[in-house]
Design a protein around this motif. Sequence first.
Motif: not given
Lengths: 385, 385
Positions: A186, A190, A193, A342-346, A349, B194, B197-198, B335, B339-346, B349-350, B352
């Motif tokens: 998974q 991901s 995805d 696409t991406d929501m940062f905490n 930015t 951005e 962050v990455h 991991y 991923r969550h800290e970096t990008d939060m999708f609506n 994808t992480v 599941p």
Amino acid sequence: MKPVPASPLPAESPLPPGWKCYMSPQGRRYYVNTASNETTWERPSSAPGTPKGSLKHKNSIPAGVFEPWLLEGNALHLAYLHSHINCVTFPLPMNVPEQQLLKPNEWSYCDYFWSDKKDPQGAASVSGFEVLLQKQLKGKQMQKEMAEFIRERIKIEEEYAKNLSKLSQIPLAAQEEGTLGEAWAQLKKSLADEAEVHLKFSSKLHTEVEKPLLTFRENFKKDMKKFDHHISDLRKQLVSRYAAVEKARKALADRQKDLEIKTQQLEIKLSNKTEEDIKKARRKSTQAGDDLMRCVDLYNQSQSKWFEEMVTTSLELERLEVERVEMIRQHLCQYTTLRHETDMFNQSTVEPVDQLLQNVDPAKDRELWVKEHKTGDVRPVDLEL
Amino acid sequence: MKPVPASPLPAESPLPPGWKCYMSPQGRRYYVNTASNETTWERPSSAPGTPKGSLKHKNSIPAGVFEPWLLEGNALHLAYLHSHINCVTFPLPMNVPEQQLLKPNEWSYCDYFWSDKKDPQGAASVSGFEVLLQKQLKGKQMQKEMAEFIRERIKIEEEYAKNLSKLSQIPLAAQEEGTLGEAWAQLKKSLADEAEVHLKFSSKLHTEVEKPLLTFRENFKKDMKKFDHHISDLRKQLVSRYAAVEKARKALADRQKDLEIKTQQLEIKLSNKTEEDIKKARRKSTQAGDDLMRCVDLYNQSQSKWFEEMVTTSLELERLEVERVEMIRQHLCQYTTLRHETDMFNQSTVEPVDQLLQNVDPAKDRELWVKEHKTGDVRPVDLEL
């Protein structure tokens, strides 16, 4: 010809929506439709079919106004009522306070670009209209560069998506089994995805941001060139008519001098012949006066036409600039919306970008720009004799 | 030697924490410390210093048990009490129901890998221990491949960050002015944020996921080789001792036959010399019996030692596998956190992945794997005469 204050209408009906009343350089009321930028001397009424007098006629002079008193005075002293810059007639400083801004408090292009502007090098000078035109062309260029920037962003997103998608298909640790194996599979999925999300982002960036920025006003430069040619043609006419006025003025001065000599000769020795000569000289002087009058009239017609075109065109440029800023603002907002999707940062930015985009204000931008680049708010006036 | 049921203790004190009671193949109780995998015949008590008998002694036979009745019967028929597979002694099917699992309901390695396994090609066969060992080495390989996968992800993130950062510095549309210019500058700056962050994500992936996965159990393969050598040495000893048993059994059979012939001769013609011969043959037979007895004893000691090592080693492998799965689960969770800290999708994808990681269960994984790969749960028993 003194400025004639417009006689107030006996019963002023309210203006139709969109119309505003301004004061002309000569202190006469005129009317501007803020939506269409149509201008008229005649107070518009809501009744359809009301005839409107155009600004074109503001400087027309009723036939036969020429007064012989001009012949008594010295035509040259009249030049002190004006200053001429590149054949455009400006009021002398003592007359400037009479001029009110056409659109007070709006920092409108039509109020601040009447003079020419010296190059930073001081060599060449550009007309106010050229300054406006360069602003527009630069704006178009900025818009194109933004589209280029978005294109680069699209490429980065596509590359990122491609790499993520490729990695998600590499069979690393594919033989891990059980619940750990499921979680691992998974995790790898991901990435596909994520790739999907970024690919969608790049595709929407293309259709919803890059393309609109690129295609907005494709014929813009051609249209600007048309404006430019039109205005410079009018300026050329103005120059030639100014030359005609100078020439006529000189001819009148010569005729007046001749008449004076003849009159002095009359005082010395009166004769039928001399009296005949004086009559002839007076006729010629009157003819030269008429001629000057006609030249001044033609000159003022040209300047009036140019003036009118300057006002309508700069109002049009102003409208186009507002439209451009609004369009760009809207598409940059679309960009941040897509980024959010696409991406929501905490700690987002793009949030500060959003805030600044909300603050985007074409009127404010115009004010800043006009303050920095204005060439002169003193408007040309009719050449008077 | 028949299995002797352990006499129940008159007053059973509760076991100290961590200890469990199991039934031996011979129906005797023994005790396993589930934390240390220590095994003992003696019921552990919480009192310190209590001496413990090791499993090592479970098959030791008191000296002088050898009974002459063996001489009367046929030693060969005893072979039917067992089956031998690769010199390991298994009970016959009729005796199997007596065996209970060492760790019932736990799908423990120590219960299911006593037999050899035929290759899919049917040619070679691998021991149950080798099957376990291969599982461990494959697990180590999977872990290494996961680290490689994370490394690739790190590279993708670094590349993405580099490109974003580079783009944010390209002076496209840098001359846009006013509030629109400010918003645009911020939009460009947001790309640098951005990128930051990455870059942080990739750096944390390196220190918090990739490196731990790579370095966890660096000497693992060496350790596994040690286990492997140890167990195969014991198996080799078993083979040679089994051969000695066979040889001694044949010698005993020969001696018994000789004694029988001598006894028949006695019935035909009684003489002092014959009586002397019989005495001598009986002595030699008894000697051969003693010899067989000793060989069986040595064989059983070997098998017991191997048995014990099989149990402790497979319990150790089991523990190592649980540790590995837990470690990997933990770092894959790290991991997804990153991923969550970096990008939060609506629609994350992480998510599941997170759910499946929560469901990771080494015991369940072992059950699935053991069910598929088990080689046999019938345990070896002592060779009896």
